[in-house]
Design an enzyme around this catalytic site. Sequence first.
Site, PDB file in Angstrom:
ATOM      1  N   HIS A 140      -3.205   3.125  -4.481  1.00 26.91           N
ATOM      2  CA  HIS A 140      -2.557   2.660  -3.247  1.00 26.91           C
ATOM      3  C   HIS A 140      -1.178   2.095  -3.580  1.00 26.91           C
ATOM      4  O   HIS A 140      -0.808   1.005  -3.120  1.00 26.91           O
ATOM      5  CB  HIS A 140      -3.430   1.625  -2.536  1.00 26.91           C
ATOM      6  CG  HIS A 140      -4.643   2.225  -1.890  1.00 26.91           C
ATOM      7  ND1 HIS A 140      -4.585   2.944  -0.727  1.00 26.91           N
ATOM      8  CD2 HIS A 140      -5.945   2.248  -2.273  1.00 26.91           C
ATOM      9  CE1 HIS A 140      -5.800   3.374  -0.407  1.00 26.91           C
ATOM     10  NE2 HIS A 140      -6.641   2.977  -1.341  1.00 26.91           N
ATOM     11  N   GLU A 191     -10.300   2.537  -4.879  1.00 26.94           N
ATOM     12  CA  GLU A 191     -10.037   3.955  -4.626  1.00 26.94           C
ATOM     13  C   GLU A 191      -9.013   4.588  -5.581  1.00 26.94           C
ATOM     14  O   GLU A 191      -8.142   5.334  -5.151  1.00 26.94           O
ATOM     15  CB  GLU A 191      -9.587   4.148  -3.166  1.00 26.94           C
ATOM     16  CG  GLU A 191     -10.657   3.701  -2.192  1.00 26.94           C
ATOM     17  CD  GLU A 191     -10.298   3.951  -0.727  1.00 26.94           C
ATOM     18  OE1 GLU A 191     -11.131   4.525  -0.028  1.00 26.94           O
ATOM     19  OE2 GLU A 191      -9.193   3.565  -0.288  1.00 26.94           O
ATOM     20  N   ASP A 236       0.878  -1.184   0.000  1.00 29.53           N
ATOM     21  CA  ASP A 236       0.000   0.000   0.000  1.00 29.53           C
ATOM     22  C   ASP A 236       0.906   1.222   0.000  1.00 29.53           C
ATOM     23  O   ASP A 236       2.136   1.082   0.057  1.00 29.53           O
ATOM     24  CB  ASP A 236      -0.953  -0.011   1.212  1.00 29.53           C
ATOM     25  CG  ASP A 236      -2.279   0.680   0.887  1.00 29.53           C
ATOM     26  OD1 ASP A 236      -2.246   1.851   0.479  1.00 29.53           O
ATOM     27  OD2 ASP A 236      -3.343   0.042   1.032  1.00 29.53           O
TER      28      ASP A 236
HETATM   29  C1  ACM Z   1     -10.720  -0.370   1.159  1.00 31.00           C
HETATM   30  O1  ACM Z   1     -11.105  -0.271   2.336  1.00 31.00           O
HETATM   31  N1  ACM Z   1     -10.215   0.678   0.539  1.00 31.00           N
HETATM   32  C2  ACM Z   1     -10.832  -1.607   0.425  1.00 31.00           C
END
Ligand code: ACM
Length: 798
Positions: free
Chosen positions: A296, A361, A221
Amino acid sequence: MNFKLSCNLQSAKGCVLFLFLVFLSAGVFSQGPMAGATASIVPVPARMKLKPGVFTIDPQTRLVVNGDNPEARRIATFFAAQLQMAGGPDLALAVKASTDQKLPSVVFSLIEENTGSPSGSYELKVEPHQIQIHAHGGAGLFYGVQSLLQLFPPEICKQAPAGSVKSWTIPCTEIKDHPRFPYRGMHLDVSRHFFPVEFVKRYIDLLAMYKMNTFHWHLTDDNGWRIEIKKYPKLTQVAAWRVDHENLPWNQRSAQQPGEPATYGGFYTRDEIREVVKYAADRYVMIIPEIEMPAHSVEVLAAYPQFSCTGGPFTVPPGSYWPNRDILCAGNDSVFTFLEDVLSEVMELFPSPYIHIGGDEADKTNWKKCPKCQERIKSEGLKDEKELQSYFIKRIEKFIVSKGKKMIGWDEILEGGLAPEATVMSWRGVEGGIAAARQGHDAIMTPGSHCYFDYYQADPQFEPKAIGGLTTLKKVYGFEPVPNELSTEEARHILGAQGNVWTEFIPTPSHAEYMALPRMIALAEVVWSPAKLRNWDHFRQRMSNQFKRLDYMGVNYSKGSFRAEVTTGFDKKTNALLVTIGSEQLNVPIHYTTNGDDVTIASPLYTSPFEIKKNGIIRAGLFVDGKLKEKTVEMPLLFHLAIGKPLNYLTQYSYRYPASGRGALNDGLRGSANHRDGLWQGYLGNDLEIIIDLGKEIPINSVQMNFIQNQHNWIFLPVFVEYSLSSDGKKYHSFNEVPNTISTKEEQVFIQPFNFQFMANTKARFVKVHAKNLGKCPSWHEGSGEDCWMFMDEIVVF
Ligand code: ACM
Ligand code: ZN
């Protein structure tokens, strides 16, 4: 057993009958003196019968492997090791082959024939001279051992013997058990904070103890890359490390400055990964690795800026900033070469049939501006950046499938069209899972509302800082992974559910345990046990035994469910507030005071709801073995004219912050400085307009309302509050607006009253309140232009 405390709303007799029915429905028939102690297996088995008599395990007991099957031998050895670790040298029992027929014995039988029963099924029979565990696969035999261990006294969970135990007695029992869902998962984010191998193994131990079978390892991440990749050494030289700003709040950490060393982080070597995979496999836990893309992934860009749209430079962020626009470029073929190389090495290390590719996201701002991304949209005939994301994910899926594996992604992978064989992990509610199942795709349910174990689990006033929300043990236990909307055929695509432990606010292993437990245990029962056996009272009764086990294991579980909870109702007949004190525990005595005095064991014992007709302060706490188990709850009570009166909501509060719902604004309870305490009601972008009907025209002195401002959480005071009065509910007389005079920029979190004092002799039956929401976050704010929140807790009328 004393049922009186928990059953204060019913007669004791009704309560006993109720619990009897619970036991009956769980297939548990209690007989003999051991009965009470034996109903504590979690997750509750599909079928279980207690029988008369006991089996005593002692130095003469033989552990026998039927047919000397090597896998069964390994599982028997696992059992023997636990017995010896907790019991000491007298219970160091050797594992023998089935030629040794002498009794008493514990017989482990693994008969690998395909019976059609779900993987993990087992039978466990405890008779006075023999215990038999029988399964058609290693997982089942292992789960049989887990259930057997749970029939022992909790001392079996000791990590070192306290003296030498000569014998342990367990009740005669017959269990036939199988899992409800094939996917029973827990996730751990090791990027936001890095956790050592030893803790990852302990986490896997806890999963296995409760028959969870999947560990979703969130290995990459923005805040750190955690897996050694031979071909890209900078991932572990650069991307795994960030500046150490651990002393600052997560959302207020500045980026790495030139010359500032990146010293916080870590990664797992390939050997460590192999070691953990083997450790998990020995406990029938599959590890699904997650490699995040296309978002991410700024830590990758810190090491390899050429994979970005802008070229960088980038550093590994020590905290979060939002939105994170620096994501992998979708127009650059070398990005796909990189990802395929990485995934190839990952697939080599993890035998799991699934690979998780994130997909969540992704802010598309840079893709909109990037010539390469735009060229890709053109050359592939895509409509927009959403389809570009879909192109990205489909291209990766094709590669994963070509290697004989299956792809999982967060529910954003539905956008722009789902990859042909993808499995969807539904986190923004269950809707993604429903959509996937309807398209004939498998789905795993992990909605934020019930399965995000980084949320608070009890009153935030007393809890370590968490990311938000409030997801109690009871709420997790109430989660149903299969939504009603799905047909039986579609429902087959719901593989199960998973609890997620994101670690922005969880810096240490002990804190991770605290957030995961006991909630993981509730989820374990949700995904293992038949839906018809799910019963909150039966569960919390069994949990008292589980807490003792966790204590012996030294697990730092949350004590949040030992906190007293105060709720109020309104008694129309007596016109009084009716105060109820409860908790998530069953049969734990609660003592309380109503005048603000400290609570001690000598304070009155709570037995049933009681009336209050004046302002006061309720304090209450749970006492275990005569000692206060957790901090006491302290709840001021306001007794005023609007209590319990009908409220007509002309506008609607957000489902995300309902407090206790439509009675929350006139229940006598005021919120604390923490807007997540369950007492504040939130309005997102819209105004509050409410009419209170006081029943008849009466003298009114003032209306008082508190609002909270917490600008870092996008919560602002109203622009103004307007109070109007009416005698007939048709014609309202409006008074001057009470304006806000405090800056939106105020850094502190604070509660602000918006009160209005009427002239003497004012009378009314209807009180109308209009609180004007600021509407959008101000231009200087990080949420500029987005809907903002307005929070209030009570409309107090005197
Ligand atoms: C997430 O909580 N962004 C999968
Ligand atoms: Zn690009």
